[in-house]
Motif scaffolding. Structure first.
Motif, short mmCIF file in Angstrom:
data_model
loop_
_atom_site.label_atom_id
_atom_site.label_comp_id
_atom_site.label_asym_id
_atom_site.label_seq_id
_atom_site.Cartn_x
_atom_site.Cartn_y
_atom_site.Cartn_z
N CYS A 142 0.95 -1.21 -0.08
CA CYS A 142 0.05 0.00 -0.02
C CYS A 142 1.07 1.24 -0.07
O CYS A 142 0.40 2.46 -0.41
CB CYS A 142 -1.05 0.10 1.01
N VAL A 147 -6.55 1.64 1.75
CA VAL A 147 -5.32 1.91 2.53
C VAL A 147 -4.42 2.53 1.39
O VAL A 147 -3.71 3.36 1.70
CB VAL A 147 -4.61 0.56 3.23
N CYS A 148 -4.57 2.26 0.09
CA CYS A 148 -3.63 2.72 -1.06
C CYS A 148 -4.04 4.21 -1.24
O CYS A 148 -3.31 4.92 -1.77
CB CYS A 148 -3.62 2.12 -2.13
N CYS A 172 -8.19 -0.39 -3.19
CA CYS A 172 -7.78 -0.49 -1.94
C CYS A 172 -7.77 0.83 -1.06
O CYS A 172 -7.07 1.90 -1.46
CB CYS A 172 -6.34 -1.06 -1.75
#
Ligand SMILES: [Zn+2]
Length: 399
Positions: free
Chosen positions: A304, A316-317, A314
């Motif tokens: 991430c 978190v990315c 995602c």
């Protein structure tokens, strides 16, 4: 036990302040009533003793006694009115808030699974509450009020608590301790119980301000009255404060320079906020963040934080949520879920992972098929630039 059975205990972990804030409010109403009762009944008792004493010594007429009785009756009537006022102005509404909140909490206990549509509605309300909490903590009171009003959850959120906080903090920003000291005296016993010394810090600040403008005599009197009672726990600070009177605000002598430093006011604001959160069992961070930490921790992978391997789907990315996730540990499921970096979809037996023959980079079958369809059967690794026929890709099997 079904996989999506509700974890009631886990849900309740977040809800302590939800029940605690109205309880603290009611405690204040109760304390105020108690003080009034004590004050008026003591006065009535004293007056009664006085009449008895004078009657015994024969020094009062019956007319005096009647007057004294009249004033006793007036006192009790005033007391009754005050108690009724307290009950109708804040007591009854606080009880109403508590009742509604407990109803909201107990309703979740009857739900069995997270797939229950009732639970989805309950969780929606909870998310609204957390959004209000987040807005209030970030000084967005209008937004908070709008959400509360629109979603009809005024009694489930703590707008009043936060407007109190803002009022007291604004006063501190204007360099006045008065409001904060009033709050301390309203919560004296609770603060003492948790050994909080905010009151001393405020008193010391008022003392410093007297020293700053050269009102030394007043400062000494102030210290006797308000600092000395703390000598058991704060003697070194009190000694240092006494010595402060020998130094002008322009001093370069470091301990005294620090005392005169105006940034102490910001520290007071922070200490006040921590103290009021602590009494209400509110976390120092927004509940929304705490709830998200849990979710982010289950998704967070080392990839991430590598710009080369960021995944579009995602959370978190995403840079802003990734910032929030910095403090949480990495997911333990590094190997059990593989997500395609092109499509963001999970790779499994229906959407197999496939590797480039040389680079070994892995993407989902769907992504590569799509790429091949648009490029006459040729696929290109977005990371290394390696190209090959779709048929040359290696299939990987998830074990
Ligand atoms: Zn990620």
């Amino acid at each position: 036990m079904s996989a999506n059975k509700l974890n009631i205990e886990g849900i309740m972990l977040f809800e302590q302040p939800f029940a605690r804030v109205p309880y603290e409010n009611y405690r204040k109403v109760f304390r105020a009533s108690q003080k009034n009762i004590e004050k008026e009944l003591t006065a009535v008792q004293t007056a009664a003793n006085d009449i008895a004493k004078r009657a015994k010594s024969g020094s009062s007429s019956s007319e005096d006694a009647v007057n004294a009785l009249d004033s006793m009756i007036t006192r009790v009537e005033t007391l009754k009115r005050k108690l009724a006022d307290l009950q109708s102005s804040s007591g009854a509404s606080t009880i109403g808030v508590m009742r509604e909140r407990f109803k909201h909490l107990s309703s979740v206990e009857g739900m069995q699974a997270s797939s229950d549509p009732e639970f989805a509605r309950w969780a929606d309300t909870r998310l609204d509450r957390w959004l209000v909490d987040w807005s209030l903590r970030n000084g967005k009171e209008k937004t908070a009020k709008m959400i509360a009003d629109e979603r009809r959850i005024e009694r489930l959120v703590d707008i009043e608590l936060f407007s109190d906080i803002r009022r007291i903090e604004d006063a501190l920003k204007q360099r006045s301790c008065t409001e904060a000291l009033t709050w301390c005296s309203e919560n004296k016993s609770a603060l003492r119980k948790v050994k909080n010394t905010l009151e001393f810090d405020l008193r010391l600040q008022e003392y410093i301000e007297l020293a700053r403008v050269g009102k030394n005599l007043e400062a000494i009197a102030y210290s006797k009255k308000h600092l000395l009672p703390w000598q058991e726990s704060h003697l070194p600070q009190i000694r240092q404060a006494s010595a402060l009177l020998c130094f002008p605000p322009s001093t370069t002598c470091s301990p005294y320079k620090r005392l005169y430093d105006l940034s102490r006011w910001n520290t007071l604001i922070q200490s006040f906020r921590l103290a009021i959160y602590n009494l209400s069992t509110l976390s120092s961070e927004p509940l929304l963040h705490l709830a998200m930490y849990a979710g982010l921790a289950s998704l967070k992978l080392p990839a991430c934080y590598d710009p080369q391997t960021k995944n579009v789907d995602c959370p978190v990315c995403d840079p802003s949520l990734g910032k929030l996730a910095e403090e949480v540990p990495f997911s333990h499921h590094v190997n059990s879920t593989i997500v395609c970096r092109i499509t963001g979809k999970i790779m499994n037996e229906d959407n197999m992972p496939m590797a480039f023959p040389n680079s070994g980079q892995v993407y989902s079958r769907e992504a590569l098929e799509d790429m091949a369809a648009r490029n006459d059967g040729i696929v290109k690794d977005p990371k290394t630039g390696e190209t090959c026929e779709f048929s040359a890709l290696r299939r990987l099997f998830i074990s």
